[in-house]
Write a protein that holds these residues in place. Structure first.
Motif, PDB file in Angstrom:
ATOM      1  N   ALA A  43       0.938  -1.065  -0.237  1.00 35.08           N
ATOM      2  CA  ALA A  43       0.088  -0.383  -0.203  1.00 35.08           C
ATOM      3  C   ALA A  43       0.941   1.403   0.008  1.00 35.08           C
ATOM      4  N   GLY A  44       0.663   2.242  -0.548  1.00 36.14           N
ATOM      5  CA  GLY A  44       1.489   3.693  -0.665  1.00 36.14           C
ATOM      6  C   GLY A  44       0.978   5.035  -1.197  1.00 36.14           C
ATOM      7  N   TYR A  45       1.160   5.857  -0.961  1.00 33.81           N
ATOM      8  CA  TYR A  45       1.051   7.265  -1.276  1.00 33.81           C
ATOM      9  C   TYR A  45       0.742   7.548  -2.476  1.00 33.81           C
ATOM     10  N   ASP A  46       0.561   6.658  -3.335  1.00 32.52           N
ATOM     11  CA  ASP A  46       0.114   7.309  -4.954  1.00 32.52           C
ATOM     12  C   ASP A  46      -1.125   6.558  -4.932  1.00 32.52           C
ATOM     13  N   ASN A  47      -1.900   5.928  -3.853  1.00 35.66           N
ATOM     14  CA  ASN A  47      -3.423   6.183  -2.977  1.00 35.66           C
ATOM     15  C   ASN A  47      -4.067   4.516  -3.497  1.00 35.66           C
ATOM     16  N   GLN A  48      -2.843   3.735  -4.031  1.00 30.24           N
ATOM     17  CA  GLN A  48      -3.032   2.211  -4.816  1.00 30.24           C
ATOM     18  C   GLN A  48      -2.350   1.363  -3.211  1.00 30.24           C
ATOM     19  N   VAL A  49      -3.074   0.352  -3.666  1.00 32.42           N
ATOM     20  CA  VAL A  49      -2.886  -1.347  -3.500  1.00 32.42           C
ATOM     21  C   VAL A  49      -2.787  -1.776  -3.968  1.00 32.42           C
ATOM     22  N   LYS A  50      -1.253  -2.929  -3.636  1.00 32.61           N
ATOM     23  CA  LYS A  50      -0.856  -4.073  -4.780  1.00 32.61           C
ATOM     24  C   LYS A  50      -0.558  -4.808  -4.572  1.00 32.61           C
ATOM     25  N   LEU A  51      -1.942  -6.423  -5.361  1.00 34.43           N
ATOM     26  CA  LEU A  51      -1.292  -7.402  -4.667  1.00 34.43           C
ATOM     27  C   LEU A  51       0.015  -8.127  -6.007  1.00 34.43           C
ATOM     28  N   TRP A  52       0.339  -8.480  -5.131  1.00 37.72           N
ATOM     29  CA  TRP A  52       1.968  -9.209  -6.530  1.00 37.72           C
ATOM     30  C   TRP A  52       2.657 -10.463  -5.981  1.00 37.72           C
ATOM     31  N   ASP A  53       2.896 -11.761  -6.806  1.00 34.37           N
ATOM     32  CA  ASP A  53       3.268 -12.327  -7.224  1.00 34.37           C
ATOM     33  C   ASP A  53       4.448 -12.321  -7.214  1.00 34.37           C
ATOM     34  N   THR A  54       6.057 -13.205  -5.697  1.00 33.03           N
ATOM     35  CA  THR A  54       7.336 -12.515  -6.169  1.00 33.03           C
ATOM     36  C   THR A  54       7.647 -13.404  -7.462  1.00 33.03           C
ATOM     37  N   LYS A 102      -3.824   8.992   0.379  1.00 33.79           N
ATOM     38  CA  LYS A 102      -2.816   7.878   0.270  1.00 33.79           C
ATOM     39  C   LYS A 102      -3.065   6.512   1.490  1.00 33.79           C
ATOM     40  N   VAL A 103      -2.721   5.440   1.027  1.00 37.15           N
ATOM     41  CA  VAL A 103      -3.123   4.309   1.482  1.00 37.15           C
ATOM     42  C   VAL A 103      -2.022   4.140   2.656  1.00 37.15           C
ATOM     43  N   LEU A 104      -2.204   3.279   3.933  1.00 38.18           N
ATOM     44  CA  LEU A 104      -0.940   3.484   5.698  1.00 38.18           C
ATOM     45  C   LEU A 104      -0.799   2.596   5.700  1.00 38.18           C
ATOM     46  N   CYS A 105      -2.328   1.260   5.266  1.00 38.76           N
ATOM     47  CA  CYS A 105      -2.110   0.110   6.438  1.00 38.76           C
ATOM     48  C   CYS A 105      -2.672  -0.973   4.910  1.00 38.76           C
ATOM     49  N   CYS A 106      -2.597  -1.498   5.648  1.00 47.27           N
ATOM     50  CA  CYS A 106      -3.317  -2.924   4.168  1.00 47.27           C
ATOM     51  C   CYS A 106      -2.578  -4.447   4.642  1.00 47.27           C
ATOM     52  N   ASN A 107      -3.545  -5.419   4.931  1.00 42.24           N
ATOM     53  CA  ASN A 107      -3.321  -6.388   5.491  1.00 42.24           C
ATOM     54  C   ASN A 107      -4.888  -7.565   5.058  1.00 42.24           C
ATOM     55  N   TRP A 108      -4.758  -9.050   5.637  1.00 38.85           N
ATOM     56  CA  TRP A 108      -5.057 -10.079   4.880  1.00 38.85           C
ATOM     57  C   TRP A 108      -6.099 -10.657   5.772  1.00 38.85           C
ATOM     58  N   SER A 109      -7.572 -10.841   5.623  1.00 44.10           N
ATOM     59  CA  SER A 109      -7.711 -11.387   6.504  1.00 44.10           C
ATOM     60  C   SER A 109      -7.927 -12.814   6.696  1.00 44.10           C
ATOM     61  N   ASN A 110      -8.137 -13.837   5.649  1.00 50.69           N
ATOM     62  CA  ASN A 110      -7.698 -14.434   5.073  1.00 50.69           C
ATOM     63  C   ASN A 110      -7.965 -14.633   3.501  1.00 50.69           C
ATOM     64  N   PRO A 111      -7.734 -16.232   2.865  1.00 48.75           N
ATOM     65  CA  PRO A 111      -6.596 -16.032   2.239  1.00 48.75           C
ATOM     66  C   PRO A 111      -7.868 -15.455   1.165  1.00 48.75           C
ATOM     67  N   SER A 112      -8.908 -14.830   1.554  1.00 50.90           N
ATOM     68  CA  SER A 112      -9.615 -14.353   0.658  1.00 50.90           C
ATOM     69  C   SER A 112     -10.072 -13.087   0.385  1.00 50.90           C
ATOM     70  N   LEU A 113      -9.941 -12.356   1.928  1.00 53.77           N
ATOM     71  CA  LEU A 113     -10.349 -11.274   1.752  1.00 53.77           C
ATOM     72  C   LEU A 113      -9.073  -9.872   2.062  1.00 53.77           C
ATOM     73  N   LEU A 114      -8.344  -8.902   1.786  1.00 55.02           N
ATOM     74  CA  LEU A 114      -7.317  -8.191   1.906  1.00 55.02           C
ATOM     75  C   LEU A 114      -8.149  -6.680   2.407  1.00 55.02           C
ATOM     76  N   ILE A 115      -7.512  -6.094   2.634  1.00 55.62           N
ATOM     77  CA  ILE A 115      -8.480  -4.809   4.068  1.00 55.62           C
ATOM     78  C   ILE A 115      -6.778  -4.032   4.577  1.00 55.62           C
TER      79      ILE A 115
END
Length: 418
Positions: free
Chosen positions: A360-371, A387-400
């Protein structure tokens, strides 16, 4: 490769670890300028031929030399410096599906912290409050108690009808709370004070017995997460009147030269910390000593370690996410992920898949990555207006994710096969 490479044919063999999608691995000839979409169509056709029951079209991703294909096969091989003469092994995997916006949870100020447990969400807000929500978007409680912005929250334990959680604030305190779930009432049980400046981050150990906080005083404090009396400071020693009981840190880890921006337990005795001093440190909590330093070239805003891959990802005061291997002796960056156009504030590994992480970043974006796809994220999760200040997973399929637009956004993905 010559100029006609785009039109050339190459021999490929398809392989997969996902047994339900296995097809014969005999070599096939394909155009070297083929891309992911056409390869996916081809594999689905081969599946229909070999498995009568295969009717549904599956979106596949393709791994060539350990990296997800994001160009033509010819360009991918050229970048890797590999010849097209030999039969090319291509591994196919079901693509992680695109998350879709689920809910937008409104707050009265910036949302700086989020943690989840089962169907419950905790959020920390710049209006000094902590909130409890359901993953379905229902607001359960707004909890006052801090006197400055809440920068970190975490669930500690669930015992039947009682839930314990902790919040850390710029008011220099961490508070242990007890929530009666069915009665929906909350009590501030213990106030933890040892930091001399604001708390920026916190993390609870896997057994729920301790938690760590990092602050603007450059220190990391380790605390008992127990609600029991014996861990508390006697009333006469209190320097300030407190609501509930007061507690001091079990240990203070000193070594960073600037603010500690992230802490995480790697095991019951090992804590990882990231700081504005450009250093990641790994600590032996029992000895209070530094086991390892990893030097970066920018201030670290966040750092996350995955027990699944034993890798560390970092968010920095530039637009790059970096992956380190703590087992490596040279501490050099293994992979750099570049797609954000502003500072990256928060990174979180998936708890179930060793290659997936969120940023999550100051560009208002949340991104899902694969290494395995360093140049391109799997998906951009849009919707935030600041700006997006925090992000987390709730379970394998919920992203917050939480933002300066005063919202907590929930994205849901139909979970792909592991």
């Amino acid at each position: 490769m010559d100029g006609d490479a785009d039109a050339a044919q190459i021999q490929v063999r398809f392989v997969t670890k996902q047994e339900q999608y296995a097809i014969p691995d005999s070599p096939l000839a394909v155009q070297s300028n083929i891309q992911t979409a056409e390869l996916s169509t081809l594999v689905n056709g081969l599946l229909t031929e070999s498995i009568q029951s295969h009717k549904k079209n599956i979106d596949f991703d393709f791994l060539i030399y350990g990296e997800l294909l994001r160009t033509t096969v010819a360009e991918h091989l050229q970048e890797k410096g590999v010849s097209t003469e030999d039969t090319l092994e291509i591994e196919y995997i079901e693509r992680f599906p695109a998350p879709s916006p689920q809910d937008c949870l409104m707050h009265d100020d910036w949302v700086a912290a989020v943690d989840t447990h089962g169907s419950w969400i905790l959020s920390g807000c710049y209006d000094n409050s902590v909130h409890i929500w359901t993953t379905k978007g229902q607001h359960k409680l707004a909890i006052p108690g801090h006197t400055s912005p809440v920068k970190a929250v975490a669930w500690v334990a669930f015992n039947g009808d009682q839930a314990i959680f902790v919040s850390g604030s710029h008011d220099q305190s961490a508070i242990l709370w007890s929530w009666n779930v069915s009665g929906n009432s909350v009590e501030s049980v213990v106030t933890c004070r040892s930091h001399e400046k604001g708390i920026e981050c916190l993390a609870v150990s896997a057994d729920g017995k301790q938690f760590a906080t990092g602050g603007w005083d450059n220190n990391i404090c380790l605390w008992s997460a127990s609600l029991a009396e014996e861990d508390n400071v006697p009333a006469k020693k209190k320097s300030k009147p407190e609501q509930g009981k007061s507690r001091e840190a079990l240990t203070t880890l000193k070594g960073h030269k600037e603010a500690v921006s992230s802490v995480q337990w790697m095991d019951y005795n090992t804590v990882l910390s990231g700081s504005w001093d450009h250093l990641i440190k790994i600590w032996d909590c029992e000895l209070g000593a530094i086991k390892q330093d990893i030097a970066g070239n920018k201030a670290f805003f966040d750092a996350a370690w995955s027990p699944l891959s034993n890798s560390i990802i970092t968010a920095s005061a530039d637009r790059h996410i970096r992956l380190y291997d703590p087992r490596s002796t040279d501490s050099l960056v293994k992979t750099t992920f570049t797609s954000h156009t502003g500072w990256v504030q928060s990174v979180r590994w998936s708890t179930t898949r060793d290659t997936l992480f969120l940023s999550a970043g100051y560009d208002n974006q949340v991104k899902l990555w694969d290494t395995r796809s360093p140049k391109t994220p799997l998906y951009d999760l849009t919707g935030h207006e600041d700006k997006v200040l925090c992000c987390n997973w709730s379970n394998p399929s919920l992203l917050i994710s939480g933002s300066c637009d005063n919202t907590l956004r929930i994205f849901k993905a139909k979970h792909a096969m592991s």
